[in-house]
Design a protein around this motif. Structure first.
Motif, short mmCIF file in Angstrom:
data_model
loop_
_atom_site.label_atom_id
_atom_site.label_comp_id
_atom_site.label_asym_id
_atom_site.label_seq_id
_atom_site.Cartn_x
_atom_site.Cartn_y
_atom_site.Cartn_z
N ILE A 137 30.89 83.26 24.98
CA ILE A 137 31.98 82.82 24.11
C ILE A 137 32.46 81.43 24.52
N GLY A 138 32.55 81.20 25.84
CA GLY A 138 32.96 79.89 26.32
C GLY A 138 32.01 78.79 25.87
N PHE A 139 30.71 79.08 25.92
CA PHE A 139 29.72 78.06 25.54
C PHE A 139 29.52 77.98 24.03
N ILE A 140 30.00 78.97 23.29
CA ILE A 140 29.96 78.86 21.83
C ILE A 140 31.14 78.05 21.31
N LEU A 141 32.35 78.41 21.78
CA LEU A 141 33.55 77.74 21.29
C LEU A 141 33.77 76.37 21.94
N GLY A 142 33.41 76.23 23.21
CA GLY A 142 33.67 75.00 23.93
C GLY A 142 33.04 73.76 23.28
N PRO A 143 31.72 73.76 23.01
CA PRO A 143 31.11 72.56 22.44
C PRO A 143 31.68 72.15 21.09
N VAL A 144 31.96 73.11 20.20
CA VAL A 144 32.48 72.71 18.90
C VAL A 144 33.90 72.18 19.04
N MET A 145 34.70 72.75 19.93
CA MET A 145 36.03 72.20 20.18
C MET A 145 35.92 70.81 20.81
N GLY A 146 34.99 70.66 21.76
CA GLY A 146 34.80 69.36 22.38
C GLY A 146 34.33 68.32 21.39
N GLY A 147 33.46 68.74 20.46
CA GLY A 147 32.99 67.80 19.44
C GLY A 147 34.10 67.34 18.52
N LEU A 148 34.95 68.28 18.12
CA LEU A 148 36.08 67.91 17.24
C LEU A 148 37.08 67.02 17.97
N LEU A 149 37.39 67.35 19.22
CA LEU A 149 38.31 66.53 20.00
C LEU A 149 37.70 65.16 20.30
N GLY A 150 36.39 65.16 20.58
CA GLY A 150 35.71 63.90 20.86
C GLY A 150 35.66 62.98 19.67
N GLY A 151 35.70 63.56 18.47
CA GLY A 151 35.76 62.74 17.27
C GLY A 151 37.08 62.00 17.15
N ILE A 152 38.12 62.51 17.82
CA ILE A 152 39.43 61.84 17.83
C ILE A 152 39.46 60.78 18.93
#
Length: 405
Positions: A137-152
Motif C-alpha cells: 500500500i505504501g508503494f502504491i499510494l506513495g509514488p502517485v502522491m509524490g508525483g502530484l506533489l512534485g508537479g507543484i
C-alpha cells in the motif's frame, strides 16, 4: 500488531513519495541527460549499498538491544535523510543523505523480526502477509502522491516524507512497546552482521542448483527496471513526476491484485515450476515491449498484459523454500532476501551507464530502450536455466502455495 503495521505503512509511504521526483532533483545539479543519469546511478548505488550492508547489522543490534530502539533510530534517520535531501544545494548533499536513508531503510528487516517476536509460529505467515500488504500500500499510494506533489514543487514530496517520518518517530516513542524481552537477547556476532554469509548457506542447499543464478538474474532485471524507470520514461516520452507517479501506481496496483487475489487461484491449476516458466516468458516479453513502446499509453497496456510476470518472485521463492527443511526456512528465505539486496546494489552500476549512452537520442527513439532489452536478456537467461533445472529434477509433489510477496 496494529502499532507496527501503522509504523510500516507510514515508513514506506514516505519512501514511495520520493521515487517519481528524485531523478528530476538530481537533474537540477547536472548539465545534460547523460550526466543526470550517471549521477542518479551513484545516488541509487549508494542508497542500495548502504541498505545491503546495514540490514544484517541492524538486525544483529536489535537482537542485542531490542527492536524498539533500533526502529526509533531508523525513523529518526529517515526524517534526517528526507529533510537533508529537500534542502540539498549540491550533489554531495544528495549522496550523503541517501547513504543515511539507505542505512536507515534497512529497518524493514527489524520490523519483520518484531512481528516474529509477538506472533505464535502458526500465525506468522498470515501476519507477514499483513505486513507485506502495508509495504504494498505504501508503494502504491506513495509514488502517485509524490508525483502530484512534485508537479507543484519538486522538493515538496521530500518535506512531506520527512514530516511523515517524524510522525512515525513520535508514534514509536509514545505508542510502540518493546517486543523482545531481555532474557531472549543475544550478543552481536560478526557472522550475524555479515551481509554475504547467508548467501553461502543458500549455495550449499541441496535442490537449489540453478535456481540461485535464476533468482540473481530475475532480481537484477527487476532492480534494473526499478532504477531506470523514471529516467527512461522521461527521456522516451517526456513524462514528468505526475505521469511517472501514475505509472508506478499502475505497476503497484496490478502487482498487488495478482499476488493478493489471483496467485492462489493460478496455483490450483498449474505447478509452481510451470508458473515460474510462464512468468519468466511474460516478463521477458513485457520488457521487450517497454523498450519498443513509442507512445506512453503503450506502457499502461503492457503493465496490464504482464499479469503473470508479477508471479515470478513468489513462484521461485516457493521452489527454493521447498528445497529447505523446516528448521532451515528462516535462514533460507533470509538468504533469498540477501541475494535480492545484492542485486539492488549491482543494478544501478550497470543500468545507469547503459541508459547514459543512449540518453542523447531524440525522444521516441527505440534505442533508448537499451536497459529494457538488457532486462529481457537477463530474463531469457533465467528462463533457460530454470528449464534446465526443472528437467534435471526428479518429479515430486509440488511445494505448498507460497505466501504472496
Amino acid at each position: 500488531m496494529g502499532f507496527i503495521m501503522v509504523a510500516v505503512l507510514i515508513d514506506f509511504l514516505a519512501v514511495g513519495l520520493i521515487i517519481p521526483v528524485l531523478p528530476a532533483l538530481v537533474g537540477q545539479f547536472t548539465a545534460n541527460p547523460a550526466e543526470q543519469t550517471r549521477w542518479y546511478g551513484w545516488v541509487a548505488f549508494t542508497y542500495a549499498a548502504a541498505s545491503f550492508v546495514s540490514a544484517p547489522m541492524l538486525g544483529a543490534l536489535s537482537d542485542r538491544y531490542g527492536r524498539r530502539p533500533v526502529l526509533l533510530l531508523g525513523f529518526c534517520g529517515l526524517a534526517l535523510n528526507f529533510f537533508a535531501t529537500a534542502l540539498a544545494t549540491g550533489l554531495w548533499m544528495l549522496l550523503a543523505s541517501r547513504i543515511v536513508g539507505g542505512a536507515m531503510q534497512a529497518n524493514a528487516a527489524v520490523a519483520n523480526a518484531y512481528v516474529a517476536d509477538i506472533t505464535p509460529p502458526e500465525q506468522r505467515a498470515r501476519r507477514f502477509g499483513l505486513l507485506g500488504a502495508m509495504f504494498g500500500i505504501g508503494f502504491i499510494l506513495g509514488p502517485v502522491m509524490g508525483g502530484l506533489l512534485g508537479g507543484i514543487d519538486l522538493r515538496l514530496p521530500f518535506f512531506v516524507a520527512g514530516t511523515l517520518a517524524l510522525l512515525n518517530l513520535l508514534y514509536g516513542v509514545f505508542v510502540l512497546p518493546e517486543s523482545l524481552p531481555a532474557e531472549r537477547r543475544r550478543a552481536v556476532t560478526w557472522s550475524a552482521a555479515n551481509p554475504l554469509s547467508s548467501l553461502r548457506a543458500l549455495a550449499r542447499l541441496k535442490g537449489v542448483g540453478l535456481l540461485m543464478p535464476v533468482l540473481a538474474c530475475v532480481g537484477l532485471a527487476q532492480f534494473t527496471l526499478y532504477t531506470v524507470w523514471v529516467l527512461y520514461t522521461t527521456f522516451k516520452f517526456g513524462w514528468g513526476p505526475t505521469q511517472n507517479g501514475w505509472s508506478l501506481f499502475a505497476v503497484g496496483t496490478v502487482a498487488a491484485l495478482v499476488q493478493g487475489v489471483l496467485l492462489g487461484r493460478i496455483l490450483k491449476r498449474v505447478t509452481p515450476q510451470r508458473l515460474a516458466v510462464l512468468a519468466l516468458c511474460s516478463a521477458m516479453v513485457a520488457n521487450i515491449g517497454y523498450g519498443l513502446a513509442t507512445e506512453g499509453w503503450m506502457i499502461y497496456a503492457i503493465i496490464l498484459m504482464n499479469l503473470l510476470g508479477n508471479t515470478v518472485g513468489a513462484a521461485l521463492q516457493s521452489l527454493v523454500s521447498g528445497a529447505a527443511s523446516g528448521s532451515e526456512q528462516g535462514q533460507t528465505l533470509g538468504a533469498v532476501s540477501g541475494l535480492s539486496n545484492l542485486m539492488a546494489v549491482i543494478a544501478p552500476a550497470l543500468a545507469t551507464p547503459l541508459l547514459s549512452t543512449v540518453s542523447h537520442l531524440p525522444r521516441g527513439d527505440w534505442r533508448i530502450g537499451a536497459p529494457m532489452f538488457f532486462c529481457a536478456a537477463l530474463l531469457a537467461a533465467a528462463l533457460l536455466m530454470a528449464v534446465l533445472h526443472f528437467r534435471a529434477q526428479p518429479r515430486s509433489a509440488p511445494p505448498s502455495t507460497p505466501t504472496p510477496a
